[in-house]
Design an enzyme around this catalytic site. Sequence first.
Site, mmCIF file in Angstrom:
data_model
loop_
_atom_site.group_PDB
_atom_site.id
_atom_site.type_symbol
_atom_site.label_atom_id
_atom_site.label_comp_id
_atom_site.label_asym_id
_atom_site.label_seq_id
_atom_site.Cartn_x
_atom_site.Cartn_y
_atom_site.Cartn_z
ATOM 1 N N HIS A 78 3.271 -3.303 -36.852
ATOM 2 C CA HIS A 78 2.645 -3.911 -35.197
ATOM 3 C C HIS A 78 2.780 -2.726 -34.043
ATOM 4 C CE1 HIS A 78 2.917 -7.883 -36.686
ATOM 5 N NE2 HIS A 78 3.995 -7.964 -37.242
ATOM 6 N N ARG A 112 8.960 0.898 -41.292
ATOM 7 C CA ARG A 112 8.467 -0.286 -42.011
ATOM 8 C C ARG A 112 6.945 0.094 -42.010
ATOM 9 N NH1 ARG A 112 8.189 -5.942 -38.962
ATOM 10 N NH2 ARG A 112 7.392 -5.093 -37.475
ATOM 11 N N ASP A 169 6.507 10.458 -48.974
ATOM 12 C CA ASP A 169 6.553 11.951 -49.109
ATOM 13 C C ASP A 169 6.487 12.899 -47.589
ATOM 14 O OD1 ASP A 169 5.556 12.292 -51.800
ATOM 15 O OD2 ASP A 169 3.575 12.495 -51.780
ATOM 16 N N GLU A 173 9.829 -13.469 -44.528
ATOM 17 C CA GLU A 173 9.177 -13.928 -43.116
ATOM 18 C C GLU A 173 8.670 -15.410 -43.382
ATOM 19 O OE1 GLU A 173 8.127 -10.640 -40.679
ATOM 20 O OE2 GLU A 173 7.650 -9.916 -42.651
ATOM 21 N N ASP A 193 8.628 -14.800 -37.653
ATOM 22 C CA ASP A 193 7.493 -15.389 -38.529
ATOM 23 C C ASP A 193 8.019 -16.355 -39.166
ATOM 24 O OD1 ASP A 193 5.139 -13.434 -38.356
ATOM 25 O OD2 ASP A 193 6.241 -11.888 -38.507
#
Length: 270
Positions: free
Chosen positions: A50, A75, A89, A154, A180
Amino acid sequence: MPLQLNPTFGHELSQAQRTLYGGWVSSGSAVAAEIMAGSGLDMLLIDMEHAPNGLESVLAQLHAASGYPLSVMVRVPAGEPVIIKQVLDLGVQNIMVPMVSTAEQAEQIAAMAQYPPHGIRGVGSALARSGRWNRVPNYVNEAADHVSVFVQIETEQGLANTAEIAAVEGIAGILLGPSDLAASMGLIGQQTHPDVVSAVKTAFAQIDAAGKPAGVNAFDPAAARDYAASGARWVLVGADVVLIARGSEKLAADFIHHPTTSAAELPSSN
């Protein structure tokens, strides 16, 4: 020269004698990441779901936080193999995948974070920050020890499958997302509704029974303390953008909406 990576957040949780507390970095700003990293919190979570973040800005935030003694998690926007490979990576040791509702999803995500034969992560550590360009000895064979994979529950479907998700090998812990969850339960915007809180606490017990650490997002201080007392091993208690938003609103309220000096009381310039 051989290098040693930091312990994962999963390891930190296994050693902790108290609830650990963290904060989000949602601005995409390396400056904000460094300010948050120096706050004394136990961990930071850099958001790509987000927030306006790409690989380059996440890398800058990792650099900004690297001088401080706390765990950093990222996240990712989705549980996709290419995204997870690229983020790992970058040198991210702790990843969070949102919207996981089944054990099958969790199994697929765990595989994305491990090299063959146990997973499907593409091998490129000699070219990447993850193994510090082959300066971390035996990184390819020990990469699973350097990465913790967390998932978010969620949805109501995820709640129903909590025990199965928590039992998946390769998943280090689970974060409950009350916002959520509330929306999924038909209670959008009511993340502290008793039904939502009860569902989260029930999930805590199931996750704990599987031997995994449960976490939760809770910006309300009373809710955060209640969740900690109810078994949350880690709680995310704020975000850089929220702190700035509420802090700037308080300045406006203090000095514009409730000024201590009116224009009539100001001294004349004549």
